[in-house]
Motif scaffolding. Structure first.
Motif, PDB file in Angstrom:
ATOM      1  N   TRP A  84       0.827  -1.211   0.000  1.00 37.56           N
ATOM      2  CA  TRP A  84       0.000   0.000   0.000  1.00 37.56           C
ATOM      3  C   TRP A  84       0.860   1.259   0.000  1.00 37.56           C
ATOM      4  N   LEU A  91       2.145   1.406  -3.744  1.00 37.92           N
ATOM      5  CA  LEU A  91       1.212   1.437  -4.871  1.00 37.92           C
ATOM      6  C   LEU A  91      -0.146   2.039  -4.533  1.00 37.92           C
ATOM      7  N   GLY A  92      -0.393   2.294  -3.253  1.00 40.04           N
ATOM      8  CA  GLY A  92      -1.699   2.816  -2.867  1.00 40.04           C
ATOM      9  C   GLY A  92      -2.049   4.107  -3.566  1.00 40.04           C
ATOM     10  N   ARG A 103      -1.489   4.996  -6.432  1.00 43.42           N
ATOM     11  CA  ARG A 103      -1.971   4.752  -7.798  1.00 43.42           C
ATOM     12  C   ARG A 103      -3.397   4.187  -7.815  1.00 43.42           C
ATOM     13  N   PHE A 104      -3.733   3.410  -6.762  1.00 43.49           N
ATOM     14  CA  PHE A 104      -5.049   2.784  -6.726  1.00 43.49           C
ATOM     15  C   PHE A 104      -6.136   3.708  -6.191  1.00 43.49           C
ATOM     16  N   ILE A 105      -5.762   4.632  -5.330  1.00 39.44           N
ATOM     17  CA  ILE A 105      -6.766   5.469  -4.669  1.00 39.44           C
ATOM     18  C   ILE A 105      -7.647   6.228  -5.662  1.00 39.44           C
ATOM     19  N   LEU A 147      -8.587   5.405  -8.590  1.00 39.34           N
ATOM     20  CA  LEU A 147      -9.502   4.453  -9.222  1.00 39.34           C
ATOM     21  C   LEU A 147     -10.600   4.022  -8.252  1.00 39.34           C
ATOM     22  N   ILE A 148     -10.201   3.766  -6.996  1.00 34.01           N
ATOM     23  CA  ILE A 148     -11.178   3.329  -5.993  1.00 34.01           C
ATOM     24  C   ILE A 148     -12.206   4.427  -5.744  1.00 34.01           C
ATOM     25  N   SER A 201     -15.784   3.835  -1.041  1.00 29.99           N
ATOM     26  CA  SER A 201     -14.425   4.378  -1.166  1.00 29.99           C
ATOM     27  C   SER A 201     -14.017   5.267  -0.002  1.00 29.99           C
ATOM     28  N   THR A 259     -10.596   4.999   1.853  1.00 26.56           N
ATOM     29  CA  THR A 259      -9.310   5.440   1.304  1.00 26.56           C
ATOM     30  C   THR A 259      -8.836   6.736   1.950  1.00 26.56           C
ATOM     31  N   GLU A 273      -4.767   6.997   3.195  1.00 25.64           N
ATOM     32  CA  GLU A 273      -3.902   7.832   2.364  1.00 25.64           C
ATOM     33  C   GLU A 273      -3.062   8.735   3.267  1.00 25.64           C
TER      34      GLU A 273
END
Length: 579
Positions: free
Chosen positions: A48, A51-52, A54-56, A58-59, A67, A70, A74
């Motif tokens: 996380w 790479l978190g 990058r995913f946040i 999108l989520i 969501s 997140t 973060e």
């Protein structure tokens, strides 16, 4: 069969490492009785952390109820959300994830209670042990060890230190203004770089007795080294997140990317430099040269080597502890102060009425002189201090304070419901993390009024028994003005209680010294980038440049602290002040 076995194994591991711990934590959190937000990831897991980010995005395309978690995982997310999440779930709530339960606090009374109970709410080692890069320090230890280190490090921060900070910061700021004024085009986009240079030069000057010129600095690379002392420190600070993810010796391995190996080299060489500086300090002290070596390192050595009046033994910090404390002083004192200076000057440029406001005070205090001595000036510059406080309130670099209940359950009075609700006691289970949401506290309308999001430094000034309203005429007698003291827990950029920041006065003096030096002689206003200075814009109308500058100031990112995302898009014009 192998693909099926791999899938089954992965599912079993996910269930045992994520779902079961998450369920157990949820059962414990329900007993507290607060609203709950559930996160499916460990916020400090390597996956996380890397790479978190990058995913946040999108989520967050999902519905808010899917969501919302997140915002709790973060790093620094609370700065962008501020009070938004608390408006949905309340001033305090439980955040449940597979690794731990976390109490998230945006209530001043609760925050003050937590920070005042040093022995009940401790610093969690999972967050702080990675800061022991060169040795344990006053920021990372607990219990009797903390009391010992606090006693020995406190003498570093005294009035003599404050005077030194004032003098170096003033000289650095004067050089910055002179340099910017000397350029053919006095519009610059280097404010953040300049602020970091000032902060670094103050830090190494006061900390280690290494004096540097603003423009050239100390670039000398000693024999046997690949980078200078300052460059090694700067490299560590700029990449401190990697020391949380990787043990610093691993960063030196040949298979690591070049950028990470550079961080490992910086750590190794900074340590060597400091061992050499420590040896020189001890040698100077043994030869009675204290009078010519008065910096934080020498103070720390003398304090550590002094004999206890009762036992006759040295009170003693180990060499690793001395170097660990010097490192934490450097880490804590660089980005935070540099960001404060950057945002303060940027905000004053966007709001010229507040430049006029502090310049009235500067003229009152200094008269025709360019500046003054620390002893005479600092306490009188209440408006400059108010600008620093208001900047930290709205643009603070530190997004949260982390505590833990430790090995024992702890009772705590908390509000159940909307702000202003009645408090009742709850029991926090052992090893519950506590996240004090500073941005939410600092802009809460309940604490700061209906204009809590407005940059208004006069809210910090009191005269004639009442706080100046927004539209108040400036008082003629500045001697009557006083700085207000917010209610406990409402404004805590340096924490509070027994474990407040040792460098609080250091940071305040440095920022006020820079602001007073800059605005005694100069006016700063937003400017357009060179590509926008065309005939299609009316350059005499400053509304566009102010609008663009404010957009840059509002867009921030997480590095070591919260900082400007696009610093080189902040263009400022420096002009000699008239009169």
């Amino acid at each position: 069969m192998w693909p099926q076995a791999c899938v089954i194994t992965a599912l079993v591991l996910y269930f045992s490492l994520t779902i079961l711990p998450l369920y157990r934590n949820y059962v414990v959190a329900r007993k507290v009785g607060l609203p709950i937000i559930i996160s499916p990831v460990n916020p400090l897991g390597v996956f996380w952390l890397l790479l978190g980010v990058r995913f946040i995005p999108l989520i967050r395309l999902l519905p808010n109820r899917l969501s919302l978690w997140t915002h709790c995982t973060e790093y620094g997310g609370g700065f962008n959300d501020r009070t938004a999440i608390h408006k949905r779930v309340g001033p305090v709530f439980m955040h449940v994830n597979p690794a731990w339960n976390e109490l998230v606090v945006a209530d001043a009374t609760s925050a003050a209670s937590i920070l005042n109970r040093r022995k009940d709410f401790i610093k969690p080692q999972i967050f702080y042990e990675r800061l022991n890069v060169f040795g344990s320090n006053v920021d990372t230890v607990e219990g009797d060890d903390w009391q010992r280190q606090r006693k020995l490090t406190a003498p570093c921060f005294n009035e003599k230190t404050s005077k030194g900070v004032w003098d170096i910061a003033s000289n650095q700021a004067k050089s910055m203004v002179e340099h910017n004024m000397s350029l053919f085009d006095t519009s610059t986009n280097s404010l953040q770089d300049d602020s970091r240079t000032i902060a670094m030069n103050v830090l190494v000057g006061i900390g280690f007795g290494i004096m540097q010129d603003f423009l050239t600095g100390q670039k000398k690379v000693d024999p046997g080294y690949s980078m200078s002392y300052v460059d090694s420190l700067r490299t560590i600070i700029r990449n401190i997140l990697f020391t949380f993810i990787f043990p610093h010796k691993v960063l030196l391995y040949g298979f690591m990317p070049r950028a990470l190996r550079k961080v490992g080299i910086a750590i190794a060489e900074f340590g060597r430099y400091n061992h050499e500086l420590l040896a020189k300090e001890r040698d100077a002290i043994q030869h009675e040269q204290q009078a010519v070596r008065n910096n934080l390192l020498s103070t720390l050595v003398r304090s550590s080597d002094a004999e206890d009046s009762k036992t006759g033994k040295k009170q003693g910090l180990s060499e690793e502890e001395i170097l660990g404390n010097m490192f934490i002083f450097s880490l804590a004192g660089h980005d935070t102060t540099a960001n404060t200076i950057t945002f303060a000057i940027g905000l004053l440029a966007v709001h010229p009425e507040w430049q006029t406001w502090i310049q009235e005070e500067l003229d009152y205090v200094f008269g025709a002189k360019a500046g003054g001595e620390y002893e005479d000036a600092f306490s009188k510059l209440k408006r400059c201090q108010a600008v620093v406080f208001e900047t930290l309130r709205l643009w603070g670099s530190v997004p949260f304070i982390v505590k833990s209940t430790g090995a024992e359950a702890q009772p705590l009075e908390l509000p159940f419901g909307a702000p202003g609700s009645a408090y009742r006691q709850c029991i926090l289970s052992p090893n519950t993390m506590i996240h004090i949401n500073l941005p939410a506290l600092h802009i809460s309308p309940e604490n700061w009024g209906s204009d809590s999001l407005t940059f208004r430094p006069s809210r910090w000034i009191q005269t004639g028994g009442s706080v100046l309203p927004t539209d108040s005429a400036l008082p003629k007698d500045l001697e009557s003005e006083r700085l207000i003291t917010p209610r406990a827990g409402e404004f805590i950029p340096w924490a509070m209680g027994p474990r407040n920041c040792l460098g609080m006065k250091f940071a305040q003096v440095e920022a006020v010294s820079v602001l007073s030096t800059v605005f005694k002689s100069a006016r700063v206003k937003p400017s357009l980038a060179p590509e926008l200075r065309t005939g299609q814009y009316d350059l005499s109308d400053g509304r566009l440049s102010r609008k663009l500058a404010m957009e840059v100031l509002k867009e921030r990112r997480v590095e070591v602290t919260i900082t400007i995302a696009r610093p080189h898009d902040l263009w400022l014009k420096w002009e000699m002040r008239e009169g």
